[in-house]
Design a protein around this motif. Structure first.
Motif, PDB file in Angstrom:
ATOM      1  N   ARG A   1       0.843  -1.188   0.000  1.00 29.67           N
ATOM      2  CA  ARG A   1       0.000   0.000   0.000  1.00 29.67           C
ATOM      3  C   ARG A   1       0.884   1.247   0.000  1.00 29.67           C
ATOM      4  O   ARG A   1       1.692   1.440   0.908  1.00 29.67           O
TER       5      ARG A   1
ATOM      6  N   ALA B   1       5.716   7.558 -11.915  1.00 27.09           N
ATOM      7  CA  ALA B   1       4.580   6.830 -12.471  1.00 27.09           C
ATOM      8  C   ALA B   1       4.775   6.582 -13.958  1.00 27.09           C
ATOM      9  O   ALA B   1       4.394   5.529 -14.487  1.00 27.09           O
TER      10      ALA B   1
ATOM     11  N   GLN C   1       4.630  -0.199 -12.475  1.00 25.86           N
ATOM     12  CA  GLN C   1       4.126  -0.682 -11.186  1.00 25.86           C
ATOM     13  C   GLN C   1       3.782   0.452 -10.220  1.00 25.86           C
ATOM     14  O   GLN C   1       3.089   0.255  -9.237  1.00 25.86           O
TER      15      GLN C   1
ATOM     16  N   LYS D   1       2.248   3.219 -11.222  1.00 26.88           N
ATOM     17  CA  LYS D   1       1.242   4.059 -11.863  1.00 26.88           C
ATOM     18  C   LYS D   1       0.192   4.555 -10.856  1.00 26.88           C
ATOM     19  O   LYS D   1      -0.295   5.673 -10.930  1.00 26.88           O
ATOM     20  N   GLY D   2      -0.089   3.662  -9.895  1.00 23.04           N
ATOM     21  CA  GLY D   2      -1.146   3.987  -8.939  1.00 23.04           C
ATOM     22  C   GLY D   2      -0.819   5.093  -7.956  1.00 23.04           C
ATOM     23  O   GLY D   2      -1.718   5.686  -7.353  1.00 23.04           O
TER      24      GLY D   2
ATOM     25  N   ALA E   1      -2.623   8.379  -7.347  1.00 21.58           N
ATOM     26  CA  ALA E   1      -3.933   8.387  -6.705  1.00 21.58           C
ATOM     27  C   ALA E   1      -3.837   8.221  -5.182  1.00 21.58           C
ATOM     28  O   ALA E   1      -4.837   8.263  -4.481  1.00 21.58           O
TER      29      ALA E   1
ATOM     30  N   ILE F   1      -3.055   3.492  -1.564  1.00 21.96           N
ATOM     31  CA  ILE F   1      -3.408   2.748  -2.780  1.00 21.96           C
ATOM     32  C   ILE F   1      -2.619   1.454  -2.776  1.00 21.96           C
ATOM     33  O   ILE F   1      -1.402   1.475  -2.586  1.00 21.96           O
ATOM     34  N   ARG F   2      -3.313   0.367  -2.955  1.00 22.21           N
ATOM     35  CA  ARG F   2      -2.607  -0.923  -3.034  1.00 22.21           C
ATOM     36  C   ARG F   2      -1.965  -1.060  -4.408  1.00 22.21           C
ATOM     37  O   ARG F   2      -2.639  -1.005  -5.424  1.00 22.21           O
ATOM     38  N   LEU F   3      -0.636  -1.250  -4.403  1.00 21.91           N
ATOM     39  CA  LEU F   3       0.072  -1.353  -5.681  1.00 21.91           C
ATOM     40  C   LEU F   3       0.223  -2.804  -6.117  1.00 21.91           C
ATOM     41  O   LEU F   3       0.594  -3.084  -7.238  1.00 21.91           O
TER      42      LEU F   3
END
Lengths: 911, 448
Positions: free
Chosen positions: A624, A671, A676, A678-679, A682, A776-778
């Motif tokens: 996360r 990002a 990996q 990218k999230g 957010a 955010i869970r990656l």
């Protein structure tokens, strides 16, 4: 959904909750004390009384405690009914009969649930005209202050400490209006979660002792949302500052991660930020004086590094942004992960297991709901404390199933506990030595890492034949494996916990196999792997070369200069190797916030901000990504590592770094550079984020002294400091409503000044924060079935003559690099030792406290012996990271050195 | 001479031994029950008898038994509440001390009826000597095959344990008792869930008073219908009354329910009238928790009907002009008794015995005691009297267990019936606090 009528207004609410929760979820202010969303109801304080009516015609009604009454369809209740209101007022009146009314000198004042509830209930006139009862307070150790006179006897403290956290040394004594909450005698509160008492207590009985030493009212704190740096779990915290020093850490509710609580290391470890050992100025060792301005330092760096062949060493305790900035500065080929070789392998393996395996990596909240748990090789209380607390809740799941059958709601805490009695589990622990969770375990095994792995492989094989067979198991091991396999297979939500703490790849592989095997049958099976540091996983995801290759690069002349980011290399590599590495490097530049052995050897040292002075993102063990925010503005010379790196990059005219201006630029680049990540954009709103055109203030609207606090320097009020990196301001001005969950600096709502105001930020009480919990869970598992089982089952451990197999042991207070610098934590840390079993001690003719000399990785180490019969014969436990215990890559074989001569008689001095 | 069910043989020498007790017809009910009756039949008999809980609440025992949940795979428990600590109540102690086997016989028969394999007698810690007597009697029963495996060859087995409390009054409250028995702090539980479903160790449990259990053997021997014939209306059977205070013959009496109160109070067979020829001022008829009544309201209801010693008759008039039979702790006060002082004394007791769990009782009892102390010692004011009533009203019905009510009722009723005496303490503190001074009527209030 059920319809309930509150004061004749119909509401749709979720069934299964109690009326108090329903009212609070609806935003109706109803005072309470003994109920706690994480601990349920006991109906003791009688504060939440409401009237319940049989039907529309019933005008008389009946006074009930809303926390004890379940939501029923069409139930009619009144919060405002005069008799109910009067009764609630009387309850406060009763509680106030003995309360000392010392708000002005009480640490809780301004963040006090009792104050809030008193105002809410309307009690304002004292009819009680007698002397108040008084108590003797206790010394409870370095973390908590005790002031029993303030107690209103809500019983929350003992319920949290004993029932929730499994503590043994806090209880309720005596009777009637003289009940006493404390220890049986003065002494340190032993439980690792004792600090939560300061938040659980609705008034000022238990308060933060470290805060007391530099006290500030909540409303005077500049606060920011932050993430704990002291283990890999990433618990959310709020950090508060005044006058340039960090004053307090409180838990910041995250419905997915830490919920309402944090551990004592997280709460009290912050004081390293205020340490006199801080680096506050840039240092150039060849200058006189050493301390230089930012400009001089950058000039110096430009001069030296412009032509240098540069490598960089990252850090698992530095933010993703700082590591990425360094990686970008030195180039992908020259970026090395500053971690122990073994740890690097283990974290890489963990990452692979989480990514490739079919089992979901559970969040802490999910761990609480797991109904069968198997822990391999981890002493959770010491390596990932809040995970241990979550496991303590999980062992109630299966016994609670019968509570559900009995149609007693879970929140009816006393009844549920009565029904469950001491039934627990299933929880199985295979660990190197005894752990605190053993007391709630169904079965435990204390063994060497290899034996733990073998047990794990055996369990996996029993669940699925696709997992390799383990041969030569003892009968006891076979029985235990069968017992574990049966429990896991029949569970609805089984969970495997392991991690890097045992230092063994085999243990991790065994855990992965069990999780994989379970997923063939139980699709809801989960896995949790702990990693060594707060950003170990993030660093592993970022990727880089081994530390060893950095050493080689300097040694063989591939590179001549090194930038070391927030890292003490002496904690992750052999002393001789580091000495030689730093000795050979032409230029050593270290960015860090505290002096340590590595900064000693650096020619240039740059002052980096700690978590309190920096913004950044960490990836926790769950994968996360969570943002932490700078708490207070700092002098320009003290800044985030990534900002220093941007400055360096700009001065070196680096094509990428010179275009970066703030945190968002780095994240954007990250990002884009790596899919990996990218999230992470957010994970938190960008710096330009505004609500109604406004930023979010870090200070409360009651913040005092703004124009006066710097008056001894200058009477003119300076321009407020700016924050170009985040949507937060360092001032009181800004949007006063509810911000997005990841940028809530502190919880507050009109009438709710204490931490209990979090009620107002939740979708439902005890559930998610509005618009989702922060982070955010990656990493999500992609496959549904494990295609490849690990097949390397290790041989069983065999002792070696004249050798001891050194395995790492951990201490919540002591093993972590930064928190140990907090005086309170240091006080709780043990003295250095080496743990061996009685049989080995006997063979070596050693008694407890005698010195054991051994050679480990070419270092001669002498440590006093601690007898620990849970340590396997032939192995020895070495406390990792503890001051006074030298670094060594563990596990490893140590050679026992000849005993020192012991004299039967003291030699006489002949004069 | 009324019918004696419990105390018929109380004066027989050696009745505390198994031998004598059996000679007097003891343990017939065990034989009858375990050998010839099903457990349901035993429950049915007790139901028919109309026996009501003798601990104070007066809840029908048979009905309570029929509520006992019988889930598969869980043991059931019978727990005897021998934690008799209500001021003015000492009947169970006499029964256990003199005829221990009466209780044990009742325990075996009742346990059989409930299907309990293990039963407990939770005895007040102060009664250690009675505990020894019971333990001796239990040992005799084990030796005689009346307890243990396969009782009297019937296949029914029972273990009976006596467990002493630590001396807390609150542990006489059934759920606090269970907590204490489990080894925890004796704090009462919230209800529901009730002990009949989740009691001792989370298992279905019946908690009964000593006297209730000791009445069971007679019911089994003579049928419930016979028992129901004794007494009046829904108050069937006999009741032990522990009479104390200003009477000529204090002691424990077994009476048939329905006995006129006047007869009980004044006949020589029982209390023998008020001592020293003084006037009957007030009475606490069912242990210190029940509302206090002035003498005249006790003898006759507000409507003028003579009262009987029954649950119904004593509570006639509700709390305005009635009281309760309670546990049968019969405390008589003559006209030299100061009601304020007496109320303060009761209040002090309840304050001390409040467990400290829920706010109204924990804080309210102490507050009431302080106000009463002040009134009694001549420092009170008129507001104090109203405050007292107000505090007691807020406690009543709003606590986890009945101790709150028990503390509030004596205070509320004392002010209700003897308000002028309280006012006299405020208006004439120097007279009220003089040694031996007692309020004697309205004229005291009028003149200084």
């Amino acid at each position: 959904m059920a319809t309930i009528y509150i004061d004749n207004v119909p509401y749709e609410v979720k069934p299964g909750k109690n009326l108090l929760e329903a009212c609070l979820t609806l935003g109706i202010n109803l005072p309470y004390f003994c109920w706690h969303p994480a601990m349920g109801s006991v109906g003791a304080c009688r504060q939440c009384a409401v009237k319940v009516f049989k039907d529309e015609a019933d005008t008389k009604g009946r006074l009930i405690m809303s926390c004890m009454e379940p939501v029923r369809d069409n139930i009619r209740l009144s919060v405002d009914e005069p008799e109910a209101k009067e009764f609630r007022e009387h309850v406060i009146e009763w509680l106030m009969t003995n309360h000392p009314h010392d708000c002005a000198v009480c640490d809780e004042g301004g963040a006090c649930h009792l104050q809030d509830m008193t105002v809410m209930s309307g009690h304002n006139y004292r009819r009680y005209e007698y002397k108040k009862r008084t108590y003797q307070n206790q010394y409870l150790g370095p973390f908590l202050n005790h002031e029993m006179n303030r107690c209103i006897q809500c019983y929350r403290c003992v319920r949290f400490y004993k029932d929730y956290a499994g503590g043994h040394d806090l209880d309720v004594f005596a009777a009637h209006n003289h009940v006493y909450f404390g220890r049986h005698e003065n002494g340190v509160l032993e439980n690792e979660f004792s600090g939560n008492l300061a938040e659980v207590c609705p008034t000022g009985v238990f308060t933060d002792k470290t805060l007391k030493q530099h006290y500030t009212r909540k409303w005077d704190l500049t606060m920011a949302p932050s993430v704990c740096q002291h283990c890999s779990l990433g618990c959310n915290i709020s950090a508060g500052e005044r006058y340039g020093s960090l004053r307090q850490i409180t838990s910041r509710y995250n419905g997915e991660v830490n919920g309402y609580f944090i551990c004592d290391r997280g709460r009290f470890g912050y004081e390293f930020v205020n340490s006199p050992a801080r680096i506050r100025k840039a240092l150039v060792r060849t200058h006189l004086p050493e301390a230089v301005t930012k400009e001089v330092a950058l000039q110096e760096i430009w001069g030296e590094l412009r032509q240098a062949r540069l490598i960089g060493i990252g850090s698992p305790r530095a933010s993703l942004e700082s590591n990425f900035a360094l990686k970008a500065l030195v180039g992908e080929n020259n970026f090395h992960l500053g971690v122990d070789e073994n740890d690097q392998d283990l974290v890489d393996l963990s990452l692979k297991i989480l990514r490739k395996g079919p089992a979901r990596n559970f969040s802490l909240r999910e761990v609480e709901t797991a109904d069968a748990v198997f822990i391999l090789g981890e002493d959770l209380t010491n390596t990932a404390p809040m995970l241990a607390l979550a496991v303590r809740q999980s062992v109630r799941q299966q016994p609670l199933a019968q509570v559900a059958q009995a149609s007693i709601p879970f929140w009816q805490d006393a009844a549920a506990r009565e029904l469950v009695q001491d039934k627990k589990g299933p929880l199985f622990i295979a660990s190197i030595t005894a752990t605190k969770l053993d007391e709630i375990a169904t079965a435990t095994a204390h063994a060497s890492p290899d034996a733990i792995a073998r047990l794990g492989f055996a369990v996996a094989n029993l669940i699925s034949e696709n997992s390799p067979v383990v041969t030569h198991l003892s009968e006891a091991e076979e029985t235990m494996a069968q017992q574990i396999a049966d429990a896991l297979k029949t569970a609805k939500k089984p969970l495997i916990i392991s991690g890097c703490a045992s230092g063994s790849e085999a243990v991790l592989k065994a855990a992965a196999n069990i999780a994989g095997a379970l997923c063939e049958q139980v699709k809801t099976a989960g896995i949790v792997l702990t990693v060594p540091e707060c950003n170990s996983l993030g660093l592993a995801m970022l990727g880089g070369h081994r530390l060893e290759s950095a050493f080689e690069a300097i040694q063989n002349g591939y590179a001549d200069s090194v930038i070391i980011l927030e890292n003490n290399l002496y904690r992750c590599a052999n002393k001789t190797a580091v000495d030689s590495f730093l000795g050979h490097a032409k230029e050593v530049l270290v960015l860090d916030h505290l002096h340590h052995a590595t900064t000693e050897k650096a020619r240039i040292v740059l002052p980096a901000g700690t978590f309190a002075e920096a913004d950044g993102t960490l990836v926790n063990n769950e994968g996360r990504a969570q943002r932490f925010y700078q708490v207070y503005p700092t002098p320009e010379d003290l800044q985030e590592s990534w900002r220093w790196l941007i400055n360096i990059g700009t001065s070196l005219r680096h094509p990428v770094l010179s275009n970066w201006k703030n945190l968002d630029d780095i994240n954007q680049a990250l990002a884009e550079a790596d899919n990996q990540f990218k999230g992470i954009l957010a994970a938190a709103p960008p710096a330009e984020f505004r609500i109604a055109g406004q930023k979010i203030p870090r200070e409360s609207h009651r913040f005092s002294g703004r124009t006066a606090m710097n008056a001894h320097h200058a009477v003119s009020e300076p321009k407020p400091p700016e924050d170009p990196d985040t949507p937060l301001t360092f001032t009181m001005e800004g949007y006063r409503g509810e911000p997005p969950s990841s940028i809530i600096p502190f919880f507050w709502s009109p009438g709710w000044n204490s931490i209990q105001s979090v009620n107002k930020y939740q979708e439902e009480i005890g559930g998610h924060l509005h618009h989702g919990d922060p982070g955010i869970r990656l990493i999500e598992p992609v496959q549904t079935n494990l295609t490849h089982y690990f097949s390397e089952v290790p041989e069983d451990f065999a002792p070696l003559q004249n050798h001891l197999f050194m395995v790492p042991l951990y201490h919540i207070f002591g093993s972590e690099e930064q928190s140990i610098l907090a005086p309170g934590i240091a006080q709780r840390a043990p003295e250095p030792y080496v743990a061996i079993c009685e049989a080995d001690a006997h063979a070596l003719q050693l008694k407890e406290g005698n010195n054991l000399d051994f050679s480990l990785e070419h270092q001669i180490i002498r440590l006093p012996v601690k007898i620990n019969n849970d340590i396997t014969k032939g192995t020895a436990g070495l406390p990792k990271g503890l001051p006074g215990v030298p670094y060594a890559e563990l596990p490893a074989w140590a050679i026992i050195l000849k005993q020192e001569t012991t004299w039967k008689h003291q030699p006489q001095i002949i004069s | 001479m009324g019918l004696k069910i419990l105390t018929e043989h109380i004066n027989v020498p050696g009745i505390n031994t198994l031998e004598t007790y059996r000679k007097m017809g003891g343990y017939r009910s065990v034989e009858k029950a375990v050998k010839t009756m099903t457990s349901e039949e035993v429950v049915e008999e007790v139901k028919k008898s109309g026996l009501r809980g003798r601990g104070g609440a007066g809840f029908p025992t048979g009905l309570k038994w029929s509520f006992l949940a019988k889930p598969e795979g869980k043991p059931r428990y019978l727990v005897c509440n021998a934690d008799e600590s209500e001021p003015g109540t000492f009947k169970d102690r006499v029964l256990m001390e003199k005829i221990p086997h009466a209780l044990i016989e009742g325990m075996i028969t009742s346990s059989y009826a409930l299907g309990a394999r293990t039963s407990y007698i939770y005895i007040r810690g102060e009664l250690m000597f009675v505990l020894r007597i019971l333990e001796k009697a239990i040992a005799e029963c084990y030796a005689a095959g009346l307890l243990g495996e396969n009782i009297l060859g019937s296949g029914y087995s029972l273990d009976l344990h006596v467990h002493p409390g630590g001396g807390a009054y609150i542990c006489g409250e059934e759920t606090a008792l269970l907590e204490s028995l489990e080894g925890k702090r004796g704090n009462p539980r919230n209800k529901p869930p009730f002990p009949a479903v989740w009691g001792l160790y989370g298992c279905p449990t019946v908690v009964n008073n000593v006297e209730s259990i000791a009445s069971v053997p007679w019911i089994i021997n003579n049928t419930g219908d016979e028992y129901a014939k004794i007494g009046v209306g829904r108050s069937t059977g006999t009741k032990l009354i522990s009479a104390s205070g200003h009477i000529n013959n204090p002691g424990v009496y077994e009476i048939e329910l329905g006995l006129p109160v006047e007869e009980f109070l004044f006949s020589d067979e029982y209390c023998g009238g008020i001592w020293k020829g003084r006037k009957f001022k007030a009475i606490v008829a069912g242990g210190s928790s029940v509302p206090i009544l002035p003498g005249e309201l006790f003898l006759k209801t507000a409507e003028g009907t003579p009262r009987l010693m029954t649950y119904e008759s004593l509570s006639e008039g509700g709390f305005v002009s009635g009281t309760m039979l309670g546990s049968g702790g019969f405390i008589v006060m003559d006209d030299t008794t100061c009601i304020v002082r007496n109320t303060w004394n009761f209040s002090r007791f309840y304050h001390h015995e409040s467990c400290g769990q829920c706010s109204p009782c924990r804080e309210g009892t102490g507050w009431m005691e302080k106000i009463l102390h002040r009134l009694e010692h001549g420092h009170g004011n008129m507001h104090d009297i109203d405050l007292l009533v107000n505090v007691s009203k807020q406690i009543e019905g709003n606590t986890i267990c009945p101790l709150g009510d028990a503390a509030a009722w004596p205070v509320a009723s004392a002010v209700r019936h003897f308000r002028d005496e309280f006012e006299w303490h405020v208006k004439h503190p120097e007279k009220a606090t003089a040694p031996g001074a007692v309020y004697s009527g309205a004229e005291d209030l009028a003149f200084a």
